[in-house]
Design a protein around this motif. Structure first.
Motif, short mmCIF file in Angstrom:
data_model
loop_
_atom_site.label_atom_id
_atom_site.label_comp_id
_atom_site.label_asym_id
_atom_site.label_seq_id
_atom_site.Cartn_x
_atom_site.Cartn_y
_atom_site.Cartn_z
N THR A 1 41.46 81.99 37.49
CA THR A 1 41.11 80.37 38.07
C THR A 1 40.47 79.97 36.18
O THR A 1 40.61 80.94 35.15
CB THR A 1 39.71 79.95 38.05
OG1 THR A 1 40.01 80.36 39.54
CG2 THR A 1 39.16 78.71 37.83
N TYR A 2 41.90 79.26 35.97
CA TYR A 2 41.62 78.51 34.82
C TYR A 2 41.08 77.04 33.89
O TYR A 2 41.11 76.34 35.51
CB TYR A 2 42.61 78.12 33.93
CG TYR A 2 43.81 79.63 33.97
CD1 TYR A 2 44.24 80.69 33.51
CD2 TYR A 2 44.45 79.50 35.29
CE1 TYR A 2 44.36 81.66 33.25
CE2 TYR A 2 45.44 81.39 35.47
CZ TYR A 2 45.48 81.60 34.80
OH TYR A 2 45.85 83.12 34.37
N MET B 1 35.02 72.35 37.47
CA MET B 1 35.45 71.54 38.27
C MET B 1 36.57 72.43 39.09
O MET B 1 36.66 72.93 40.34
CB MET B 1 36.31 70.14 38.46
CG MET B 1 36.07 69.47 39.62
SD MET B 1 35.28 68.64 40.74
CE MET B 1 34.25 67.83 39.14
N ASN B 2 37.32 72.86 38.25
CA ASN B 2 38.37 74.31 38.63
C ASN B 2 38.06 75.32 39.50
O ASN B 2 38.02 75.50 40.47
CB ASN B 2 39.50 74.89 37.37
CG ASN B 2 40.04 73.86 37.62
OD1 ASN B 2 40.54 72.33 38.31
ND2 ASN B 2 41.31 74.39 37.35
N VAL B 3 36.52 75.59 38.40
CA VAL B 3 35.65 77.05 38.88
C VAL B 3 35.78 77.13 40.96
O VAL B 3 35.86 77.57 41.57
CB VAL B 3 34.59 77.13 37.94
CG1 VAL B 3 34.02 78.49 39.15
CG2 VAL B 3 35.52 77.88 36.43
N THR C 1 44.69 75.77 38.36
CA THR C 1 45.80 76.08 36.81
C THR C 1 45.14 74.38 36.27
O THR C 1 44.40 73.33 36.78
CB THR C 1 47.19 75.85 36.68
OG1 THR C 1 47.42 74.27 37.72
CG2 THR C 1 47.96 76.98 36.95
N CYS C 2 45.08 74.84 34.22
CA CYS C 2 44.64 73.67 33.96
C CYS C 2 45.67 73.11 32.95
O CYS C 2 46.45 73.80 33.22
CB CYS C 2 43.23 73.81 32.91
SG CYS C 2 42.36 72.84 31.90
N ALA C 3 45.82 71.33 32.71
CA ALA C 3 46.49 70.82 32.34
C ALA C 3 46.03 70.43 30.98
O ALA C 3 46.85 69.62 29.99
CB ALA C 3 47.47 69.64 33.06
N VAL C 4 45.06 70.80 30.32
CA VAL C 4 44.85 69.72 29.40
C VAL C 4 44.90 70.56 27.85
O VAL C 4 45.48 69.58 27.26
CB VAL C 4 43.34 70.24 29.14
CG1 VAL C 4 42.20 69.60 27.87
CG2 VAL C 4 42.63 69.54 30.24
N ARG C 5 45.80 71.58 27.93
CA ARG C 5 46.22 72.31 26.78
C ARG C 5 47.36 72.35 26.72
O ARG C 5 48.15 72.34 27.48
CB ARG C 5 45.38 73.21 26.50
CG ARG C 5 44.22 73.63 26.21
CD ARG C 5 43.16 73.43 24.62
NE ARG C 5 44.02 74.34 24.44
CZ ARG C 5 44.16 74.32 22.94
NH1 ARG C 5 42.21 73.51 22.29
NH2 ARG C 5 44.06 75.17 21.66
#
Length: 512
Positions: free
Chosen positions: A16-17, A21-23, A53-57
């Motif tokens: 998890t990244y 909310m993702n967690v 995944t995360c798309a913030v960075r």
């Protein structure tokens, strides 16, 4: 249902990244997989690896594809192994993921978590990649099976999506418009969790205190929402007060709010509801009015500091934390000095501090005035040094105080060496305390006296009493659960509280 291997059920691992909310979504994914017959991998290589995944960075893509590349030779040597990619980056990149990494078996988005087991099985049978991305929410995540890691504290999602248009953030386009759960459904979940032993819940949303706006006008809202807002209070304030009526629930937290929606009635609800803790995470992002305007943050420095002042007047012992971005396009030295000014005035207990990262697809990525890396780095170091100084000073004010600490699991990396245990005070400060002579379990409460303060934690060398709780009983009962047993477990990921900075950041923050 997953096809078992010769050695038993297929195993899984979820990586998890990103934000809370993702967690929380990963808890749902674990529940879905276990409901379908998978078991969590316990050492060794799993049969299924899921990337949430995360798309913030800006470097989110590189991080994902680097990890996928490392897994390729492992998969080549393990016939039947599958790799799935979900979350915000999957929602954004879609089938581009399997073009760049053709050894990926499944790609699913933020709106269709529930499809994962079916997509894995379809990919296995058809022997080809499955990509399924929905444009809007298929099933509210709260209705999906859940495998929670801790029996004493839990996330409770009250909304999904976000209606804000911050120029640095891509999340609204990937999570969609805000959708709210009915109050009765939320409270029913809270009551069910408490019945299983949970004593702390964190209400979760991308913009948690905007709760109620997802129902549209008040006239069209469900009767229970209109009843909750009688007298003119907001739906979120009403929800906080309703949580106060849940017998056996000792601590209520929420994350992450937005200053524009943070009204006086919410402050009153926090102060007047005994189980709502004196802890507030209030994202600042910048102290400069000019930068806030460029960010499309619909508040200004005066409004922000006014909220902090009102919170402290109502709850003098409240610990306030924040998010701050350094080096947003166009930020001048004078703008940055305004951020330092707010930090000095607000005296945050701690802060998530970030160097601005350009994110393709956001308005800020194409703005004029991108700041050179070396300038951003120098400002960032000054900000961190100032906040460290303030955090340490604020923690020193805790010396000699008596605190009730919820004993946590996995919080203190040096506990064994120091003969201490760890947990969280009501204001969410991390406390390492002397192990008492009597047995104490994660989920129990201890009363301690603070004897030492560091910038990021407190130490209590005097443990005055232990209060055994239903949550501790639930933790103890879980230890006897047979390996791989099915069923919904209750709590939060590994630490029984909102995830620590190294694991997950506040919702919608630009942390990787």
């Amino acid at each position: 249902m997953s096809a078992p291997t010769e050695s038993g059920p297929r195993t899984y691992e979820i990586r998890t990244y990103g934000c809370q909310m993702n967690v929380h979504d990963s808890e749902r994914l674990s529940g879905l997989l276990e409901d379908a017959g998978y078991v969590r991998a316990d050492g060794g290589e799993p049969d299924v690896v899921v990337f949430n995944t995360c798309a913030v960075r800006e470097n989110a893509d590189n991080r994902l594809y680097g990890n996928l590349g490392h897994l390729r030779p492992v998969k080549d040597g393990r016939p039947g192994m599958q790799i799935a990619v979900g979350g915000c980056l999957a929602q954004k990149d879609r089938d581009a993921i399997v073009r760049r990494a053709p050894w990926v078996d499944v790609v699913f988005g933020t709106h269709n978590l529930g499809a994962l087991p079916v997509l894995l099985e379809r990919s296995r049978v058809q022997e080809e990649a499955q990509v399924e991305i929905e444009e809007s929410l298929v099933t509210f995540p709260s209705t999906l099976p859940t495998r929670r890691e801790s029996p004493y504290a839990a996330w409770v999602s009250i909304s999904v999506g976000c209606n804000n248009t911050c120029t640095f953030c891509i999340v609204p386009s990937l999570r969609g418009k805000e959708k709210d759960r009915r109050p009765g459904e939320i409270l029913a979940e809270v009551e069910a969790l408490v019945a299983e032993g949970v004593i702390e819940v964190t209400l979760l949303g991308q913009n948690v205190n905007a709760y109620g706006s997802g129902f549209g006008s008040l006239a069209s809202a469900p009767d229970e929402v209109r009843a909750m807002t009688e007298g003119g209070q907001s739906a979120f304030a009403g929800l906080l007060r309703a949580c106060g009526g849940v017998e056996g629930l000792e601590r209520v937290r929420f994350t992450s709010p937005h200053p524009k929606d943070f009204t006086d009635d919410v402050i009153a609800a926090m102060a007047e509801t005994p189980n709502v803790v004196p802890s507030l995470h209030m994202p600042l992002q910048s102290g400069s009015d000019a930068v806030l305007k460029a960010m499309r943050r619909s508040y200004r420095q005066e409004r922000y500091l006014g909220i902090i002042e009102k919170v402290r007047a109502a709850m003098p012992d409240a610990a306030i934390t924040t998010d701050i971005i350094v080096g947003f396009p166009g930020e001048t030295e004078a703008d940055f000095e305004q951020t330092l000014h707010v930090v000095r005035e607000a005296r945050f207990a701690s802060a998530f501090t970030f160097q601005y990262s350009k994110r393709p697809g956001t308005p800020a990525a194409t703005m004029d005035g991108q700041i050179p890396k070396e300038v951003v780095q120098e400002r960032y170091e000054r900000l961190v040094a100032l906040q460290e100084e303030i955090s340490w000073a604020e923690n020193r004010k805790q010396l000699g105080r008596t605190l009730e600490v919820l004993v946590a699991e996995g919080e203190g990396r040096k506990d064994e060496a120091t003969r201490r245990l760890s947990g969280r005070a009501a204001d969410n400060r991390l406390v390492h305390f002397a192990a008492p002579d009597e047995d104490v379990r994660p989920g129990d409460m201890v009363t301690v006296e603070v004897t030492y303060a560091a910038p990021h934690h407190l130490v209590a060398d005097r443990t005055m009493s232990v209060r055994r709780t239903r949550a501790g009983d639930a933790w103890e009962a879980r230890q006897g659960r047979p390996e791989g047993a099915k069923g919904v477990a209750l709590g939060m990921p590994s630490i029984g509280r909102p995830a620590a900075p190294a694991q997950a950041a506040p919702s919608c923050s630009p942390r990787p």
